[in-house]
Design an enzyme around this catalytic site. Structure first.
Site, PDB file in Angstrom:
ATOM      1  N   LYS A 161       6.748  75.832  24.535  1.00  0.00           N
ATOM      2  CA  LYS A 161       7.600  74.928  24.864  1.00  0.00           C
ATOM      3  C   LYS A 161       7.266  73.356  25.295  1.00  0.00           C
ATOM      4  CE  LYS A 161       8.215  76.321  29.795  1.00  0.00           C
ATOM      5  NZ  LYS A 161       7.939  74.875  30.375  1.00  0.00           N
ATOM      6  N   LYS A 207       6.620  77.578  34.198  1.00  0.00           N
ATOM      7  CA  LYS A 207       5.592  76.702  33.839  1.00  0.00           C
ATOM      8  C   LYS A 207       6.214  75.415  33.884  1.00  0.00           C
ATOM      9  CE  LYS A 207       2.310  79.402  33.066  1.00  0.00           C
ATOM     10  NZ  LYS A 207       2.932  80.501  33.999  1.00  0.00           N
ATOM     11  N   ASP A 208       5.436  74.311  34.095  1.00  0.00           N
ATOM     12  CA  ASP A 208       5.981  72.962  34.331  1.00  0.00           C
ATOM     13  C   ASP A 208       7.114  72.513  33.166  1.00  0.00           C
ATOM     14  OD1 ASP A 208       3.778  71.225  36.080  1.00  0.00           O
ATOM     15  OD2 ASP A 208       3.119  73.138  35.231  1.00  0.00           O
ATOM     16  N   ARG A 209       7.912  71.692  33.543  1.00  0.00           N
ATOM     17  CA  ARG A 209       8.995  71.369  32.261  1.00  0.00           C
ATOM     18  C   ARG A 209       8.428  70.199  31.826  1.00  0.00           C
ATOM     19  NH1 ARG A 209      14.957  70.270  32.487  1.00  0.00           N
ATOM     20  NH2 ARG A 209      15.174  68.808  30.537  1.00  0.00           N
ATOM     21  N   GLN A 216       6.636  71.805  41.810  1.00  0.00           N
ATOM     22  CA  GLN A 216       7.369  72.520  40.787  1.00  0.00           C
ATOM     23  C   GLN A 216       8.143  73.698  41.730  1.00  0.00           C
ATOM     24  OE1 GLN A 216       4.104  71.803  40.541  1.00  0.00           O
ATOM     25  NE2 GLN A 216       3.427  71.828  38.477  1.00  0.00           N
TER      26      GLN A 216
END
EC number: 5.4.99.27
Length: 391
Positions: free
Chosen positions: A37, A66-68, A166
Site C-alpha cells: 500500500k 503499518k504507517d500510512r 503511529q
C-alpha cells in the site's frame, strides 16, 4: 519543528517491509496474502477489503499496523472459504474501487496478492520484524555530524523502545485520550473526545446537526453510531457500535502513553539524557551513556505491574508516581468497559537494537539508510534520536 521535514517528505521515502513468520504452503485453512500500500493506513485498507470483497473484518488476520504516509508491504490471512484473486484498489471519483494496477511511485492505493496457504490466522505481533528503508532529506552538515555521534550511542547501548506517534494516531484525536472518560464511566465525554478531542463544540447533543456536519468524512460505522444517538440510544450503547478493534485502540493509546512515561522517567532518573520533541508537546528522553547496559538490555517494563511484579525499586517508584500523576486507580486494572477489557498487563523491552543498519546512499543533502527492528518497535523513535527530533 515541522513534523516530517526530514523524513516522509514523500511516501516512497519511507518503505516498510514486514519480515513474516509464516511460510506459504500449498494447502492450509487460510489464504496468506501480501498487502502492498501507499498513503493508506492498514485499518483503512482492511475496511475497504472487507466492504468490497464481502469479508467480515474479524476474519482478516494481520500482524501489525503499518504507517500510512509510506510505501509498506505486510501480510494478511483470510479463511479459505473466501475466494480472493490478485486485486488493486484506489480512489476514483471520490470512491474506492477495484482497478488493474496502482503506481506506487505516485498514487494512493493498495494491492493484495495471494501467495499461498497457512494453517492458522495471523495475529498482532506475529512477525519476525520490520525492515525499513528511509530517505533523509535536507540533511545539512551539522545534522550529519549529530547523526553519526548519536548512532554511536545506539550502536553501543541500543535506544529506548518508546511507542511511536503511529500508536496515538490510530484514533480521531491525538490531543485527548478516550479511555480516560471510559474509566470514569463518562461515555458521553468519550464520544465527544473521539469526534472532537478537546475542541469546544456548541452543537454537541444535536445529533442531526452532528450527522450533517461530519457525515462526508465519516466511516460507515461512525455514521451508524450517530444514527443510534438520533434514535435515542444511550452514549454507552452507541459507543458499542464502534468495531471492537477501534475500541481497543483507545486502550492501547492510553496505556502506551503511560508506558512511555515510565520509560522516560526511568531514563531521566538513571542516566545522562537528552530530551527530544515528540507529538502534542510531549518529550521523549534518550540516554547518552549507560553504566549498566547488560541489565538494561534485559529489562522489561510492565504496563500495570498487576500480573508482572516489578523488582527494580527505581522503576517501581516511577510507576507509582506516574499512576498517581494521571489519577490511575488499581481497581481499573483488567476492568470491562464498553465491551472491552482495559488496563491489562504485559511486558515490553526497555531498549532495542537495530539490526543490519547500513547507509545505502549519500549526497550533500540526503542520505538513504536501511535497518530492521523487532515487532512493535518504531523506526520514527530511532530516527528522532539520530536526528534529535528534526524528522
Amino acid at each position: 519543528m515541522k513534523l516530517y521535514s526530514k523524513i516522509k517528505t514523500r511516501p516512497e521515502d519511507f518503505v516498510v517491509e514486514e519480515v513474516p513468520l509464516l511460510k506459504p504452503e500449498d494447502e492450509g485453512k487460510y489464504h496468506l496474502l501480501e498487502l502492498k500500500k501507499r498513503d493508506v493506513s492498514t485499518l483503512e485498507a482492511l475496511r475497504i477489503i472487507s466492504r468490497l470483497e464481502k469479508i467480515p473484518l474479524k476474519d482478516i488476520g494481520f500482524a501489525g499496523l503499518k504507517d500510512r504516509y509510506a510505501v509498506t508491504t505486510q501480510y494478511l490471512t483470510v479463511p479459505v472459504e473466501y475466494s480472493l484473486e490478485e486485486s488493486c484498489y484506489k480512489i476514483v471519483r471520490n470512491r474506492w474501487v477495484k482497478v488493474d494496477k496502482v503506481n506506487f511511485d505516485k498514487e494512493m492505493g493498495f494491492c493484495i496478492k495471494p501467495i499461498g496457504k497457512v494453517n492458522r490466522p495471523l495475529g498482532l505481533g506475529d512477525l519476525k520484524g520490520n525492515k525499513f528503508t528511509v530517505v533523509v532529506r535536507n540533511f545539512e552538515k551539522n545534522l550529519r555530524e549529530r547523526f553519526y555521534r548519536n548512532y554511536e550511542v545506539v550502536r553501543r547501548y541500543g535506544f529506548p523502545n518508546y511507542f511511536g506517534e503511529q500508536r496515538f494516531g490510530s484514533v480521531k484525536s491525538r490531543d485527548d485520550f478516550v479511555l480516560r472518560y471510559l474509566l470514569r464511566g463518562d461515555f458521553d465525554g468519550a464520544l465527544k473526545s473521539y469526534f472532537f478531542g478537546k475542541s469546544q463544540i456548541d452543537f454537541w447533543g444535536d445529533w442531526k446537526k452532528l450527522y450533517k456536519t461530519l457525515s462526508p468524512a465519516l466511516e460507515e460505522y461512525e455514521k451508524d453510531l450517530i444514527r443510534g444517538l438520533m434514535r435515542g440510544l444511550t452514549p454507552e450503547k452507541a459507543f458499542r457500535i464502534l468495531p471492537k478493534n477501534v475500541r481497543l485502540m483507545f486502550n492501547f493509546a492510553f496505556q502506551s502513553f503511560l508506558w512511555n512515561e515510565f520509560l522516560r522517567e526511568y531514563v531521566e532518573e538513571k542516566y545522562p539524557f537528552v530530551r527530544v520533541p515528540f507529538i502534542n508537546k510531549w518529550k521523549l528522553s534518550y540516554f547518552l551513556e549507560v553504566y549498566d547496559v547488560d541489565y538494561l538490555i534485559q529489562l522489561q517494563i510492565p504496563y500495570t505491574g498487576r500480573e508482572f511484579r516489578v523488582n527494580d525499586e527505581v522503576l517501581k517508584g516511577i510507576m507509582k508516581k506516574v499512576f498517581r500523576k494521571y489519577g490511575i486507580k488499581e481497581e481499573w486494572f483488567d476492568k470491562e468497559v464498553g465491551g472491552i477489557i482495559v488496563m491489562t498487563d504485559g511486558l515490553r523491552k526497555a531498549v532495542v537494537f537495530p539490526e543490519g543498519f547500513k547507509i545505502l546512499e549519500k549526497t550533500k543533502r540526503s542520505m538513504k539508510l536501511t535497518f530492521t527492528l523487532p515487532p512493535g518497535s518504531y523506526a520514527t523513535v530511532l530516527l528522532r534520536f539520530l536526528l534529535k527530533g528534526k524528522i
